[in-house]
Design an enzyme around this catalytic site. Structure first.
Site, PDB file in Angstrom:
ATOM      1  N   SER A 163     -99.156  -0.926 -81.181  1.00  9.04           N
ATOM      2  CA  SER A 163    -100.063  -1.315 -80.100  1.00  9.04           C
ATOM      3  C   SER A 163    -100.699  -2.686 -80.400  1.00  9.04           C
ATOM      4  CB  SER A 163    -101.096  -0.195 -79.891  1.00  9.04           C
ATOM      5  OG  SER A 163    -101.717  -0.324 -78.647  1.00  9.04           O
ATOM      6  N   ASP A 258     -94.926   5.398 -71.761  1.00 10.03           N
ATOM      7  CA  ASP A 258     -96.005   4.502 -72.175  1.00 10.03           C
ATOM      8  C   ASP A 258     -96.197   3.388 -71.144  1.00 10.03           C
ATOM      9  OD1 ASP A 258     -97.807   2.907 -73.545  1.00 10.03           O
ATOM     10  OD2 ASP A 258     -96.422   2.376 -75.173  1.00 10.03           O
ATOM     11  N   HIS A 290     -97.711   6.620 -75.222  1.00  9.13           N
ATOM     12  CA  HIS A 290     -98.235   5.650 -76.192  1.00  9.13           C
ATOM     13  C   HIS A 290     -98.652   6.301 -77.522  1.00  9.13           C
ATOM     14  CE1 HIS A 290     -99.594   1.640 -77.090  1.00  9.13           C
ATOM     15  NE2 HIS A 290    -100.833   2.026 -77.320  1.00  9.13           N
TER      16      HIS A 290
END
Ligand SMILES: *[C@@H]1O[C@H](CO)[C@@H](O)[C@H](O)[C@H]1NC(C)=O
Length: 318
Positions: A163, A258, A290
């Site tokens: 991320s 995601d 995610h």
């Protein structure tokens, strides 16, 4: 004004809240686990202060050493959390670094860069770069950390992150390319569900106004002085220096459900056609969202993804 009466200036539900008196309330990633020796895998960990002026620190993991003469790859890991939450010492990041060290038979350095909004970007980038330079200072037998000196093969260094941490890992690769890094070889970069963006929505972002707005807003919150969502640090496609990425190969991991999936694919395509001389691969986890691998590290898709990452790290023993 105390926090009880301070107004909420900005609210990212379930994530973070900023009050008018400057107080920041973080809703996840605040738990801390101690360093340990994993009784099952033998992975040991310890906390290290890299720079006492900035309190930059990291958690270092070494796998069970079976052959003291064998030098191991090093993965420099940047945790996620939108540049704002989480740490290298929270349960999910400690555990993931621990399994990565065990499965890849690699040393892992998980960096505690300073976070926004108290320390807005580019501070996290600069801290991460300082950590990388600190690592490199060990390659000629200098540097204070014995685990690095004793166990690391400085010709087999990897960056990885998830991320926002994947965004950092990519930008560190760009910095290696532009500024250079002496005496070490950055072999590859692993990007898990990278947090990238761009002014123009792409793919699934087009129909997801709320998600896109959150993504754009979070970036400006973390980096108020950036030029916006098309800043090259957020949108690598806008980076004229993309082809200079300072490593030989990249593995992008995306998850089907995601919000950031299409950005991962877009990054792969843009890097592929940039003229960069390396090899970029992508792996998509079907049906997953995610950072599923941090939330559910024993599920089949997380195990398969870790296996792919381990192969990526160990396929090159030049
Ligand atoms: C971050 O690093 C850049 C490049 O070295 C430098 O120009 C900038 O002043 C640094 N910013 C901070 C906040 O440390």
């Amino acid at each position: 004004m105390d926090s009880a009466t301070a107004a909420i200036v900005l609210d990212f539900p379930l994530f973070l809240r900023l009050y008018s008196d400057g107080r920041v309330e973080r809703f996840s990633g605040t738990d801390v686990v101690p360093t340990s020796t994993n009784p099952v895998t033998g992975v040991r960990s310890k906390d290290i202060v890299i720079d006492t002026n900035t309190d930059l620190s990291a958690r270092l993991f070494v796998p069970k050493i079976t052959n003291p003469n064998q030098k191991l790859p090093l993965v420099i890991y940047f945790h996620g959390g939108g540049f704002c939450i989480e740490t290298a010492v929270s349960p999910q990041y400690h555990n993931y670094a621990d399994s990565l060290a065990a499965e890849a038979n690699a040393v892992v350095l998980s960096v505690n860069y300073r976070r926004a909004p108290e320390h807005p970007l580019p501070i996290a980038y600069n801290d991460s770069w300082a950590a990388i330079q600190w690592v490199a200072s060990h390659s000629t037998n200098g540097g204070p950390e014995v685990w690095l000196k004793d166990y690391v093969d400085f010709n087999r260094i990897f960056f990885a992150g998830d991320s926002a941490g994947a965004n950092i890992a990519h930008n560190m690769g760009i910095r290696v390319g532009s500024e250079g890094l002496n005496r070490v070889r950055i072999v590859g970069i692993v990007l898990f569900h990278p947090y990238f963006g761009g002014k123009e929505p792409i793919g699934g972002e087009i129909g997801n106004v709320k998600g896109k707005s959150f993504s754009d807003k979070l970036w400006m919150f973390a980096y108020p002085s950036s030029s916006g969502s098309d800043d090259p640090m957020m949108n690598p496609a806008m980076d004229p220096g993309l082809s200079g990425l300072g490593c030989e190969k990249v593995l992008v991991c995306v998850a089907e459900r995601d919000f950031l999936r299409d950005r991962g694919w877009y990054y792969k395509e843009e890097l592929g056609k940039s003229g960069w001389g390396g090899v970029v691969e992508i792996m998509e986890a079907v049906g997953e969202d995610h950072v599923f691998h941090l939330l559910n590290p024993t599920c089949d898709n997380a195990v398969a993804m870790l296996k792919r990452v381990v192969a990526f790290i160990n396929e090159d023993k030049a």
